[in-house]
Design a protein around this motif. Sequence first.
Motif, short mmCIF file in Angstrom:
data_model
loop_
_atom_site.label_atom_id
_atom_site.label_comp_id
_atom_site.label_asym_id
_atom_site.label_seq_id
_atom_site.Cartn_x
_atom_site.Cartn_y
_atom_site.Cartn_z
N PRO A 96 0.81 -1.18 0.28
CA PRO A 96 0.12 -0.15 0.16
C PRO A 96 1.11 1.16 -0.26
O PRO A 96 0.81 2.85 -0.76
N ARG A 97 1.70 0.73 0.97
CA ARG A 97 2.87 2.27 0.80
C ARG A 97 3.00 2.84 -0.88
O ARG A 97 2.97 3.73 -0.57
N ARG A 98 3.49 1.32 -1.59
CA ARG A 98 4.22 1.74 -3.37
C ARG A 98 2.91 2.42 -3.54
O ARG A 98 3.77 3.44 -4.20
N THR A 99 2.47 1.84 -3.90
CA THR A 99 0.81 2.10 -4.85
C THR A 99 0.53 3.56 -3.79
O THR A 99 0.45 4.81 -4.97
N ALA A 100 0.44 4.28 -2.39
CA ALA A 100 0.18 4.97 -2.23
C ALA A 100 1.11 6.30 -2.77
O ALA A 100 0.76 7.58 -3.02
N SER A 101 2.41 6.08 -2.55
CA SER A 101 3.10 7.05 -3.17
C SER A 101 3.06 7.47 -4.70
O SER A 101 3.93 8.65 -5.11
N THR A 102 3.03 5.96 -5.40
CA THR A 102 3.59 6.23 -6.73
C THR A 102 2.18 6.78 -7.19
O THR A 102 1.86 7.55 -7.92
N ALA A 103 0.99 7.02 -6.68
CA ALA A 103 -0.27 7.35 -6.90
C ALA A 103 -0.29 8.59 -6.37
O ALA A 103 -0.42 9.51 -6.72
N ALA A 104 0.65 9.48 -5.78
CA ALA A 104 0.27 10.49 -4.86
C ALA A 104 0.58 11.45 -5.86
O ALA A 104 0.01 13.05 -6.13
N SER A 105 2.09 11.20 -6.67
CA SER A 105 2.10 13.03 -8.21
C SER A 105 0.32 12.73 -8.42
O SER A 105 0.47 13.84 -8.89
N LEU A 106 0.08 12.17 -8.73
CA LEU A 106 -1.25 11.80 -9.65
C LEU A 106 -2.42 12.72 -9.15
O LEU A 106 -2.65 13.56 -9.80
N MET A 107 -2.48 12.46 -7.71
CA MET A 107 -3.11 12.82 -7.27
C MET A 107 -3.63 14.11 -6.71
O MET A 107 -4.32 15.13 -6.63
N VAL A 108 -1.68 15.21 -6.60
CA VAL A 108 -1.91 16.40 -6.43
C VAL A 108 -2.25 16.88 -8.28
O VAL A 108 -2.75 18.37 -7.67
N ALA A 149 -3.70 0.40 -14.23
CA ALA A 149 -5.34 1.24 -13.66
C ALA A 149 -5.41 1.50 -12.32
O ALA A 149 -6.05 2.45 -12.94
N GLN A 150 -5.46 0.11 -11.88
CA GLN A 150 -5.84 1.22 -10.66
C GLN A 150 -5.40 1.78 -9.58
O GLN A 150 -5.89 2.51 -9.25
N VAL A 151 -3.53 1.73 -10.58
CA VAL A 151 -2.56 2.58 -9.47
C VAL A 151 -3.75 3.78 -9.01
O VAL A 151 -3.29 5.34 -8.77
N ALA A 152 -3.38 4.41 -11.45
CA ALA A 152 -4.26 5.60 -11.35
C ALA A 152 -5.03 6.38 -11.00
O ALA A 152 -5.41 7.10 -11.21
N MET A 153 -6.57 5.13 -10.71
CA MET A 153 -7.82 5.29 -10.38
C MET A 153 -7.22 5.67 -9.66
O MET A 153 -8.22 6.29 -9.09
N PHE A 154 -6.66 5.07 -8.38
CA PHE A 154 -6.63 5.18 -7.10
C PHE A 154 -6.19 6.57 -7.06
O PHE A 154 -7.13 7.37 -6.32
N GLY A 155 -5.24 6.93 -7.66
CA GLY A 155 -4.47 8.81 -7.58
C GLY A 155 -5.72 9.55 -7.89
O GLY A 155 -5.66 10.73 -7.42
N SER A 156 -6.30 8.90 -8.74
CA SER A 156 -7.23 10.00 -9.27
C SER A 156 -8.18 10.46 -9.09
O SER A 156 -8.87 11.27 -8.79
N LEU A 157 -9.06 9.11 -8.29
CA LEU A 157 -9.87 9.00 -6.93
C LEU A 157 -10.04 10.41 -5.50
O LEU A 157 -10.47 11.23 -5.54
#
Lengths: 839, 257
Positions: A485-497, A765-773
């Motif tokens: 989860p930590r990796r997924t979260a930090s990968t998605a973080a940049s997309l989140m911003v 796609a899921q990591v991207a979705m996580f970040g974008s949501l």
Amino acid sequence: MFKLTLRTLNANKIRLALTTFAVVLGVSFVVSSLVLGDGLRNSFGSLSEEIVGGVDLEVEPQSDFGSAQPLDEGLAATVGSVDGVANAVGFVSTEGIQPIKADGTPISTVGPPMIGMSWVDDSSLSGFTIVDGRAPASGMEFSIDEDAAANNDLVIGNTYGVITPAGRVDMDLVGITRFGESNATLGAVLSQYPLETAQELFIREGQLDSVLVRFDDGADRIAVQAAITDILPEQAVAVDQDALLAEIKADFNSGINIFNNILLGFAGVALFVSIFIIANTFAIVLGQRTKELALLRAIGASPKQVRRSTMLEALIVGLVASGLGILGGLGLNYGLRAMFSALGAELPQSDLILAPRTIIVALVVGVGVTMLSAFGPARKAGRIAPIAAMQDSIDAPRQSDRLRNLAGAAVLASGVAVGSFGLFGSIDGVAGRITMLAVGAILTFIGLTFASPAIAKPMISTVGLPLRALGTAGTLSTQNAGRNPRRTASTAASLMVGLALVTTAMVVGESLKQSISETLASEVKADYISSSDEAINSALIAEMGQSDTFSAVSGYRYNEIKVGDDVTGVMGGDLEATGLMFDIGIVDGQLVNDQSQIAVLESEAADRALTVGDELAVTFPSGNTETMTVGAIFSSTTIVDEKYLIHNEGWLTRFGDATDWWASALLADGVSAETADATFASLTEMYPQVQFENRADFNESLESQIDGMLVAINAMLVLAIVIALIGIANTLALSVFERTREIGLLRAVGMSRRQSRRMIRWEAAQVAMFGSLLGIGLGLVFGWGAVTALPDSFVSVLAFPFANIALLVAICAVSGLAAAAFPARRASKLNVLEAISHA
Amino acid sequence: MSLLAIEETNQIQPVTAPVAASARNATKLYRTGETEVRALDGVSVDFEQGRFTAIMGPSGSGKSTLMHCIAGLDQLTSGSVSIGDVSLSDLNEKQLTKLRRDHVGFVFQAFNLIPTLTVEENIKLPAALAGTTPDAGWLATVIDTVGLGDRLGHRPDELSGGQRQRVAVARALAAQPKVIFADEPTGNLDSRTGGEILAFMRSAVDEMGQTIVMVTHDPIAASYADRAVFLADGRIVDEIHSPTAESVLNHMKTMGD
């Protein structure tokens, strides 16, 4: 250890390149901003000197508030008679002077002004030189700058129409001029007229904007300036050459600074996003090298040495990235110039100035960001136990995330608190609220980044639910996305911003559009509204007022007045027409065309305890104080966005400048749309620059303006999203490498290449979705905050563009799939046997 | 068919049952720069249905290469291999994958299970990849035999090494493949746990009629097999039927001479 660091770096060049990309991009923007800024400041500095040229002193009007009062034209002669003055020339200029091309269309620019001015017949006082023909001497003659002439096919000897505040006139083109040394007008159109003609056309009869003064050779400058100051009226001031130069440079610099700040904004976004990516890459790479590092520890390396080796790696990566960034910045500098040139706003030529300061800033930023990002992973690497060398663990041992979650939650809470205080706290002013919101937003980002691993797994399982139905590849992709989860979260973080910012912009934009539509529907009864950013020709408004087509017409102007000790904004218009065309929420009284009446905003009236019929002393920029009567009290600030509204009549005397910035009109009863169209057609023939739009068109064009703004903002954010996607590709490539054996096993027991590709792509796609949501969720909240913080007169309705947001989610998921193309390919091409025996 | 094998390898192979997998004249060359290594040198061998065969030999003898090639994980330089009556040399990558999924079971020395999947999901993995559901009755039998019924929801990292290998065997059995290939399945286990796994594999052959081919260098492991085939320098050099640990050990000593 140093040698080892170098070898490690050398063995991982591609990974290095992917990691540094974001830093390179960020540093590039920083460098190009500084280089371009330095270059522009340098050339504008010399341009300023060209403009000031031989002007030893300028007499300018001054006023405490509102627009400056024009000088009396007699002042030029008075100043000219002072001992030590060789020449004193009166000068007038105004914006919105628009020559018409031979084909009947007016010259237009995108942004840069069209300035008309009086010709200064003294080569040391004039910023212009004649390059062809002669100077405009008298009557209806004019000259124009060489680029405007060439771009619009204006030829000496021909007669052209010119649109002026006094109406449309026909003028003979007698000369082509050059501004300064290279006619660096930045796209502005500059035309010159004989002084008397200019005064008449600009409605400045008997008046001057300034007097340009040249001293006798060898005159005592201080004594002459003192002598001139002595004879000046109260509302004029003598400005010497140095002060003049400083004034002009400050003007230019504020423009350059805006430009710089936009570039720095890009840089900031790129660097902020890159921190997540670099930290993530370092964490993963070090995780993969756990055994190697443990071995080092086992044979005697201290935790400090391991940590240092990692920081050294970061240092080298940072140096390389900064170096590339400097080169990239220089390239970007040329790219930006080319872009502006293509847009019709040629930037003045300037030397490429790579100041030591620029290099230092680039290095500090590039190395700083990289090392800051690597700090956490390096600390963790130092804590690897030597025993790990002997263990065969697939996933790194789970350590407790509780501390991290708590810290994240704390930062998140503080972010929400600061943001809420910004929204609901007792802060005066929009700027303060927005600043608080921004600080809150940054804290929220950081907090959420720390805490998001806690929600990564449940969210991924939800997002991945439909994928589970798509078979084992889908199930595995969901579990892979959720396994770290930590990796997924930090990968998605940049997309989140990136997405949070895009969504915020979208929400504000949509709310603006809705607000405009509602305002138009509820408060606007006018049938036509002008759609130009330029000043509206007063002659046109006068002509429309006389036409039978319209029952009410008004132009609107703005200035400042002094009420008591307070200087405040005032708006002017035809009061009765305004009452017919707009619902400004009259609480009491009524709008009548009486020069002595004043309408007051409800809250201001309450503050000053004013009611209809009360008298109020108002001081105008002219210096006169008049006693006015409160004629009406209004409550809506949508149309009248000042505290006071007065009638147009007498405005010029009171304020010295009577430029209308927009206008509106109401069709007379029984007049058909066709008649109106015909009226506008004939008006347009005379005044081609001004466009009136009916309500629907006006609504649409306002919306498209907002869309245009959004496009610009989103361009910056797309950059952040692209960097984020590169981060996803990078992380997945590393994950595939890490799971080589697992993929080998899957392939051995019967997973097809296609299934393995799918597994990786869907994970992305899921990591991207996580970040974008997450990002969109945040963006909706931020957007709500921003709309709430902005004043109601600007945006009154909160609206969410759900269709666009859904589209955004889809785009991100698809982009995630695309980002996974390379790692997925790699996974599917793995040799099964080698993969299984992979250590 | 097996006559050819006898001629070429000088081995006596009594044919008592249909063949589950076979190699004919299997040759595999590895080229490393100038030197050429003959990992398999014209091996022909049959593995009969319902029997447990051990492939033995010293390191570098080609035993693993032989298994990989017959299982469709690696390609021969020349010769042919078949699973059932399907010749693998006619198959493309996609068909090979399908063949592995549907007709071959694998048990590796270590790392047999997908860490993110539960025991049950790991057992059902090949069927899941095929998009089918394994026969429930058969699955129940397999799970029952494995004796991990209470651990079906656990993840691999919650199991002991022996339990993991049992799950791996169960996964191989669940798909009812034509043949199961086991590559040093007990190599990472202590002798008691290893013995349990081997006994389990033995019973799969005896009670379920499964065909198992196991690569090993452990004489005790080989003693669980019906037949031990010895490889040296890429050739089959000998074989023993109903091997015991002692007979295998003696054999290896002779080979060493």
